[in-house]
Design a protein around this motif. Structure first.
Motif, PDB file in Angstrom:
ATOM      1  N   VAL A 167       0.830  -1.195   0.000  1.00  0.00           N
ATOM      2  CA  VAL A 167       0.000   0.000   0.000  1.00  0.00           C
ATOM      3  C   VAL A 167       0.870   1.252   0.000  1.00  0.00           C
ATOM      4  O   VAL A 167       0.603   2.221  -0.723  1.00  0.00           O
ATOM      5  N   ASN A 168       1.920   1.210   0.813  1.00  0.00           N
ATOM      6  CA  ASN A 168       2.777   2.392   0.942  1.00  0.00           C
ATOM      7  C   ASN A 168       4.215   1.950   1.193  1.00  0.00           C
ATOM      8  O   ASN A 168       4.457   0.920   1.833  1.00  0.00           O
ATOM      9  N   VAL A 169       5.160   2.733   0.685  1.00  0.00           N
ATOM     10  CA  VAL A 169       6.579   2.457   0.897  1.00  0.00           C
ATOM     11  C   VAL A 169       7.119   3.467   1.903  1.00  0.00           C
ATOM     12  O   VAL A 169       7.165   4.669   1.629  1.00  0.00           O
ATOM     13  N   VAL A 170       7.509   2.975   3.066  1.00  0.00           N
ATOM     14  CA  VAL A 170       8.043   3.853   4.116  1.00  0.00           C
ATOM     15  C   VAL A 170       9.499   4.188   3.825  1.00  0.00           C
ATOM     16  O   VAL A 170       9.943   5.329   4.005  1.00  0.00           O
ATOM     17  N   GLN A 171      10.255   3.204   3.386  1.00  0.00           N
ATOM     18  CA  GLN A 171      11.660   3.416   3.034  1.00  0.00           C
ATOM     19  C   GLN A 171      11.988   2.529   1.842  1.00  0.00           C
ATOM     20  O   GLN A 171      11.709   1.329   1.858  1.00  0.00           O
ATOM     21  N   LYS A 172      12.551   3.105   0.806  1.00  0.00           N
ATOM     22  CA  LYS A 172      12.875   2.358  -0.404  1.00  0.00           C
ATOM     23  C   LYS A 172      14.031   1.389  -0.148  1.00  0.00           C
ATOM     24  O   LYS A 172      14.880   1.631   0.704  1.00  0.00           O
ATOM     25  N   GLY A 173      14.027   0.327  -0.912  1.00  0.00           N
ATOM     26  CA  GLY A 173      15.096  -0.660  -0.800  1.00  0.00           C
ATOM     27  C   GLY A 173      16.062  -0.575  -1.972  1.00  0.00           C
ATOM     28  O   GLY A 173      15.839   0.170  -2.933  1.00  0.00           O
ATOM     29  N   TYR A 174      17.144  -1.361  -1.889  1.00  0.00           N
ATOM     30  CA  TYR A 174      18.168  -1.325  -2.938  1.00  0.00           C
ATOM     31  C   TYR A 174      18.752  -2.717  -3.165  1.00  0.00           C
ATOM     32  O   TYR A 174      18.877  -3.524  -2.239  1.00  0.00           O
ATOM     33  N   LEU A 175      19.110  -2.960  -4.413  1.00  0.00           N
ATOM     34  CA  LEU A 175      19.842  -4.158  -4.815  1.00  0.00           C
ATOM     35  C   LEU A 175      21.196  -3.745  -5.365  1.00  0.00           C
ATOM     36  O   LEU A 175      21.308  -2.704  -6.014  1.00  0.00           O
ATOM     37  N   LEU A 176      22.209  -4.571  -5.105  1.00  0.00           N
ATOM     38  CA  LEU A 176      23.497  -4.421  -5.783  1.00  0.00           C
ATOM     39  C   LEU A 176      23.646  -5.642  -6.679  1.00  0.00           C
ATOM     40  O   LEU A 176      23.876  -6.747  -6.205  1.00  0.00           O
TER      41      LEU A 176
END
Length: 202
Positions: A167-176
């Motif tokens: 529903v909502n993104v509080v903190q974005k994530g990352y891939l390397l």
């Protein structure tokens, strides 16, 4: 009367005569142990050769395994060399992103507006650098919840978003590359409870 006389028999000449069957048999008996010994030595040499070949093949296979592991380690080192650096720099992007989300009033001075535009350009430049080095942003709003890449911090009832979706993104994530640097912290939808029907309604 004949002029030729029969030569007398010479005992010494008899000794140099061709030996009889008994002497040949004695010689054959002497060579049999030598043949058996040569056969035993040949069999031992074959056994040792087989063992040496087996050791060589094992050593060759081990060397090949070591070479492959070394190549894999080098590949991983090149691929994930930026792991720690990327994990730190994404916090910088978080801060820039938060600053960019601030709404500016209409009467904001031109200088502040220019700074705001500069934030946009900086974020675009940073994202371009991330893309160059294999850092991918995870912004899964509206996507199905993936426990491998998302971390649910809460669940909410939602009639608009399907159950089990973000529903909502509080903190974005990352891939390397294909490795997770940081999971996206998200709010996940669940099925809204059925509304109780008023009494007397079918």
């Amino acid at each position: 009367m004949s002029q030729y006389k029969e030569a007398p028999s010479d005992p010494a000449a008899d000794k140099t005569a061709t030996p009889g069957p008994e002497a040949g048999a004695s010689h054959d008996l002497e060579t049999v142990p030598e043949i058996d010994q040569l056969r035993a030595e040949l069999e031992q040499a074959r056994t040792e050769a087989g063992e040496n070949l087996d050791r060589f093949l094992r050593a060759k296979a081990e060397a090949e395994n070591i070479r492959r592991r070394a190549e894999a380690d080098v590949t991983a080192a090149h691929k994930y060399a930026l792991d720690r650096f990327a994990a730190e720099i994404i916090s910088v992007r978080d801060s820039l992103d938060l600053a960019r989300m601030v709404e500016l009033p209409k009467d904001t001075s031109p200088a502040v507006q220019k700074m705001h535009e500069g934030l946009d350009l900086t974020l675009k430049l940073l994202d371009s650098v991330f893309q160059k080095f294999g850092v991918t942003l995870l912004d899964p709003k509206g996507q199905k919840f993936d426990p491998e890449r998302h971390q649910a911090i809460s669940m909410v009832d939602s009639a608009e978003v399907p159950p089990g979706h973000v529903v909502n993104v509080v903190q974005k994530g990352y891939l390397l590359n294909d490795r997770l640097l940081r999971p996206a912290m998200v709010v996940v939808s669940r099925a809204a409870p059925a509304t109780a029907k008023p009494a007397g309604e079918a």
